[in-house]
Design a protein around this motif. Structure first.
Motif, PDB file in Angstrom:
ATOM      1  N   ASN A  46     105.406  21.292  50.525  1.00 55.13           N
ATOM      2  CA  ASN A  46     106.402  22.372  50.614  1.00 55.13           C
ATOM      3  C   ASN A  46     105.843  23.724  50.169  1.00 55.13           C
ATOM      4  O   ASN A  46     106.454  24.444  49.374  1.00 55.13           O
ATOM      5  CB  ASN A  46     107.640  22.028  49.776  1.00 55.13           C
ATOM      6  CG  ASN A  46     108.262  20.715  50.203  1.00 55.13           C
ATOM      7  OD1 ASN A  46     108.425  20.459  51.391  1.00 55.13           O
ATOM      8  ND2 ASN A  46     108.597  19.873  49.240  1.00 55.13           N
ATOM      9  N   ASN A  74     107.553  26.386  53.427  1.00 55.05           N
ATOM     10  CA  ASN A  74     107.659  24.922  53.308  1.00 55.05           C
ATOM     11  C   ASN A  74     106.693  24.153  54.205  1.00 55.05           C
ATOM     12  O   ASN A  74     107.095  23.281  54.985  1.00 55.05           O
ATOM     13  CB  ASN A  74     109.096  24.481  53.601  1.00 55.05           C
ATOM     14  CG  ASN A  74     110.064  24.972  52.551  1.00 55.05           C
ATOM     15  OD1 ASN A  74     109.795  24.912  51.359  1.00 55.05           O
ATOM     16  ND2 ASN A  74     111.196  25.505  52.997  1.00 55.05           N
ATOM     17  N   SER A  98     103.773  21.408  54.726  1.00 56.53           N
ATOM     18  CA  SER A  98     103.281  20.193  54.076  1.00 56.53           C
ATOM     19  C   SER A  98     102.241  19.509  54.957  1.00 56.53           C
ATOM     20  O   SER A  98     102.336  19.558  56.189  1.00 56.53           O
ATOM     21  CB  SER A  98     104.425  19.212  53.798  1.00 56.53           C
ATOM     22  OG  SER A  98     105.376  19.764  52.917  1.00 56.53           O
ATOM     23  N   GLY A 103     105.928  25.230  45.734  1.00 58.65           N
ATOM     24  CA  GLY A 103     105.188  24.109  46.303  1.00 58.65           C
ATOM     25  C   GLY A 103     103.915  23.837  45.534  1.00 58.65           C
ATOM     26  O   GLY A 103     103.624  24.490  44.519  1.00 58.65           O
TER      27      GLY A 103
END
Length: 227
Positions: free
Chosen positions: A10, A27, A29, A64
């Motif tokens: 994230n 976000n 990943s 994140g």
């Protein structure tokens, strides 16, 4: 997850100006194991180079986390991140980033000597690596005496000199003609296969992206697709 070498969870990057907040990444990943290859693609300004910098620990996310070999980069200070990069990471840039005052061999020797290798052994290893990329006749040449393709091959040899676990490359064929770019791509993946290095590549070039086993497409900082 134990064999995962690089994990991003994230990731977001926000830059605040006097006028507004700029959301550069939103976000994002990903998970990469040893030997994986990832192409980060997208239009200019989509956040590709920002993501590369965050994955390498050159910058920190607004939120994140990034785990490299199980270590959370956001929990390390700048010196600790630099030490981890020295142990695990190699870089190849579009602009080559060779030191103009050093010969091709000396440029490749530099990371070896910084890692504590003696001068004689570093010299021999650098010569072997330059031979591997077809530059055995250019050991004593300075960057200004080399073509763009030759400089990029020196940069590749230097990047692989310390046998990095992860190689980050930002548009490694961006300044090269089509034929030279194809040779650099072949070298990149053959050296990758020999060393088992994980590749993380930012690229606009379709043929380079197609060689990777994972793809991450960014659009305006958001993750559109990962195959």
């Amino acid at each position: 997850m134990s064999d995962s070498l690089l994990i991003a969870r994230n990731l977001s990057k926000v830059v605040r100006t006097e006028e507004a907040e700029l959301h550069i990444l939103n976000n994002v990943s990903l998970t990469l194991a040893r030997g994986d290859s990832l192409a980060i693609v997208g239009s200019s300004g989509s956040g590709k180079s920002t993501l590369l910098g965050l994955l390498a620990g050159l910058d920190l996310p607004s939120s994140g986390s990034v785990l490299m070999a199980g270590k959370n980069l956001t929990e390390l200070n700048e010196d600790q991140r630099a030490e981890l990069r020295a142990q695990m990471v190699g870089f190849v840039f579009q602009s080559f980033q060779l030191l103009p005052s050093l010969t091709a061999q000396e440029n490749v020797m530099l990371p070896l000597e910084l890692a504590g290798l003696g001068s004689k052994e570093a010299e021999q290893q650098a010569a072997h690596l330059l031979e591997r990329v077809g530059l055995q006749a250019r050991l004593r040449h300075y960057p200004r005496q080399l073509s763009g393709g030759e400089q990029q091959r020196v940069a590749l040899a230097r990047a692989f000199a310390s046998t990095p676990a992860i190689l980050f490359a930002d548009e490694p064929t961006g300044n090269l003609d089509s034929q030279t770019g194809a040779r650099i791509i072949d070298l990149l993946f053959s050296l990758n296969a020999e060393a088992g290095t994980t590749l993380v590549l930012v690229t606009h070039e379709q043929r380079l992206a197609e060689r990777c086993n994972q793809h991450l497409h960014l659009e305006a900082g958001s993750q559109v697709a990962e195959v």
